[in-house]
Design a protein around this motif. Structure first.
Motif, mmCIF file in Angstrom:
data_model
loop_
_atom_site.group_PDB
_atom_site.id
_atom_site.type_symbol
_atom_site.label_atom_id
_atom_site.label_comp_id
_atom_site.label_asym_id
_atom_site.label_seq_id
_atom_site.Cartn_x
_atom_site.Cartn_y
_atom_site.Cartn_z
ATOM 1 N N LEU A 46 13.946 -22.246 59.225
ATOM 2 C CA LEU A 46 14.937 -22.785 58.293
ATOM 3 C C LEU A 46 15.961 -21.723 57.909
ATOM 4 C CD1 LEU A 46 12.629 -24.902 55.942
ATOM 5 C CD2 LEU A 46 14.238 -25.761 57.659
ATOM 6 N N GLN A 47 15.504 -20.507 57.663
ATOM 7 C CA GLN A 47 16.445 -19.449 57.289
ATOM 8 C C GLN A 47 17.374 -19.112 58.454
ATOM 9 O OE1 GLN A 47 14.760 -15.690 56.087
ATOM 10 N NE2 GLN A 47 16.677 -14.992 55.167
ATOM 11 N N ALA A 77 19.460 -25.509 55.020
ATOM 12 C CA ALA A 77 19.508 -25.230 56.456
ATOM 13 C C ALA A 77 20.336 -26.270 57.196
ATOM 14 C CB ALA A 77 18.085 -25.174 57.019
ATOM 15 N N TYR A 136 14.545 -18.822 50.256
ATOM 16 C CA TYR A 136 13.827 -18.324 51.432
ATOM 17 C C TYR A 136 12.982 -17.091 51.105
ATOM 18 C CZ TYR A 136 16.850 -21.616 53.822
ATOM 19 O OH TYR A 136 17.496 -22.770 54.207
ATOM 20 N N TRP A 173 10.688 -26.977 49.243
ATOM 21 C CA TRP A 173 10.821 -27.201 50.679
ATOM 22 C C TRP A 173 11.997 -28.131 50.982
ATOM 23 C CZ3 TRP A 173 8.819 -24.386 54.379
ATOM 24 C CH2 TRP A 173 7.670 -23.628 54.119
ATOM 25 N N THR A 194 19.594 -12.300 56.062
ATOM 26 C CA THR A 194 20.785 -13.096 55.737
ATOM 27 C C THR A 194 22.018 -12.212 55.595
ATOM 28 O OG1 THR A 194 19.515 -14.850 54.655
ATOM 29 C CG2 THR A 194 21.812 -14.604 53.996
ATOM 30 N N MET A 210 8.797 -17.009 51.404
ATOM 31 C CA MET A 210 8.116 -15.969 52.173
ATOM 32 C C MET A 210 7.114 -15.218 51.302
ATOM 33 S SD MET A 210 7.920 -14.758 55.245
ATOM 34 C CE MET A 210 9.460 -15.155 56.069
ATOM 35 N N VAL A 241 13.757 -10.018 53.855
ATOM 36 C CA VAL A 241 14.274 -11.374 54.035
ATOM 37 C C VAL A 241 15.759 -11.443 53.683
ATOM 38 C CG1 VAL A 241 14.085 -13.765 53.250
ATOM 39 C CG2 VAL A 241 12.018 -12.437 53.694
ATOM 40 N N ALA A 276 15.057 -25.978 50.684
ATOM 41 C CA ALA A 276 15.196 -25.088 51.845
ATOM 42 C C ALA A 276 15.701 -25.852 53.063
ATOM 43 C CB ALA A 276 13.858 -24.427 52.152
ATOM 44 N N PRO A 310 20.245 -20.275 48.171
ATOM 45 C CA PRO A 310 19.475 -20.186 49.411
ATOM 46 C C PRO A 310 18.757 -18.864 49.631
ATOM 47 C CG PRO A 310 21.844 -20.226 49.833
ATOM 48 C CD PRO A 310 21.655 -20.599 48.411
ATOM 49 N N ILE A 337 9.480 -21.226 57.686
ATOM 50 C CA ILE A 337 10.393 -20.537 56.768
ATOM 51 C C ILE A 337 11.472 -19.799 57.551
ATOM 52 C CG2 ILE A 337 10.592 -18.692 55.051
ATOM 53 C CD1 ILE A 337 7.685 -19.421 54.200
#
Length: 307
Positions: free
Chosen positions: A191-192, A286, A257, A279, A120, A261, A116, A282, A253, A188
């Motif tokens: 949003l990421q 985003a 995320y 949430w 990013t 996950m 994850v 997150a 952030p 998820i």
């Protein structure tokens, strides 16, 4: 303008445009600056019109990324897995960073964090070079420049989706079988992806102005990785530390995320490990970073590729 003669000498008659500034002349005859920035709504419309180019460009970049390697696209999976193995040897076995977790929980915890965060990290690195690394394309063709960082973020999403198969195998291999919580993976990742796209847009503008930023980014990203709990649980490792420190690290952030996950995939990673209102946090990251990054990038649209 017409000519008359005065004493045998041609004299030009005054023009109605004499004395007008360049801006006034442009306004009078409906002229505009070549490559001028369009309005924000028009810019979004133009960007949507290039959606097929954005998708095709991201797929081409993904295919070409490992075209010279013998294992080809397998490196998309092998690279984060090898990173996870190295981190497990150092942080899991030597430094005991997985304290409070069994080996069967820590390995999926670590692999999920690496995959994850890599999403990013790679989006940020691709974003910072999106303009400066494609100057030939930027100078030769007219198109919304945001197409490039958006395309690179989409490329990283496709790469992660390819790698998710291995992540699922690791999770199941350590006793985390598919359940309803796995459905959370879709929002998820959505949003990421929004956050990563906004981050890529911000870094693309900064990188276009300061190319040396690409050399500095690996150090910034490595620091961010260590502060985000990729190799350890922030909730467990920082017990006894000031509450504001723990909260600040948990709501960054990358950590948000990753933790979501992990919560979706790992049965033993329960809600107590998540920060409050996770949430909402997150979603806020985003929306704010995507909207802010898009406007920030758009405001310099006419300057990309010049100078």
């Amino acid at each position: 303008m017409s000519d008359t003669t005065h004493g045998g000498v041609a004299v030009s008659a005054p023009s109605p445009d004499d004395g007008l500034t360049a801006a006034e002349l442009a306004a009078k005859y409906g002229l505009s600056v070549s490559g001028a920035r369009p309005g924000l709504v028009e810019y979004v419309r133009q960007l949507w019109g290039r959606r097929h180019f954005i998708l095709a460009f991201s797929q081409a970049k993904l295919t070409a990324q490992y075209s010279q390697a013998r294992l080809g696209q397998l490196w998309q999976v092998a690279t984060p897995l090898l990173n996870a193995f190295v981190y497990y040897m150092i942080f899991g076995l030597i430094l005991k960073a997985g304290r409070g977790m069994t080996t069967g929980t820590y390995i999926p915890f670590l692999v999920t964090g690496v995959f994850v965060f890599t999403f990013t990290q790679n989006s940020a690195m691709a974003g910072v070079r999106a303009i400066s690394g494609n100057l030939g394309l930027v100078r030769a063709l007219h198109f919304p420049r945001a197409s490039l960082p958006v395309s690179f973020a989409l490329q990283q999403l496709q790469q992660l989706l390819f790698s998710m198969v291995v992540l699922f195998v690791v999770a199941v291999g350590f006793g985390n079988y598919p359940s309803l919580s796995w459905l959370l993976i879709v929002p998820i990742l959505a949003l990421q992806f929004c956050f990563n796209t906004g981050l890529a847009l911000i870094l693309a503008r900064l990188g276009a102005k300061t190319p040396d930023l690409a050399q500095l980014m690996p150090f910034i990203l490595r620091t961010w990785m260590y502060a985000s709990g990729v190799m350890f649980s922030i909730h467990t490792m920082l017990v006894g530390r000031p509450a504001w420190v723990v909260h600040a690290l948990q709501v960054n952030p990358a950590a948000v995320y990753m933790d979501l996950m992990r919560f979706a995939l790992i049965e033993d990673y329960v809600a107590e490990n998540l920060p409050p209102h996770v949430w909402a946090v997150a979603l806020s990251w985003a929306v704010v970073v995507l909207a802010g990054g898009f406007v920030y990038f758009w405001r310099a649209e006419e300057r990309y590729g010049r100078g």
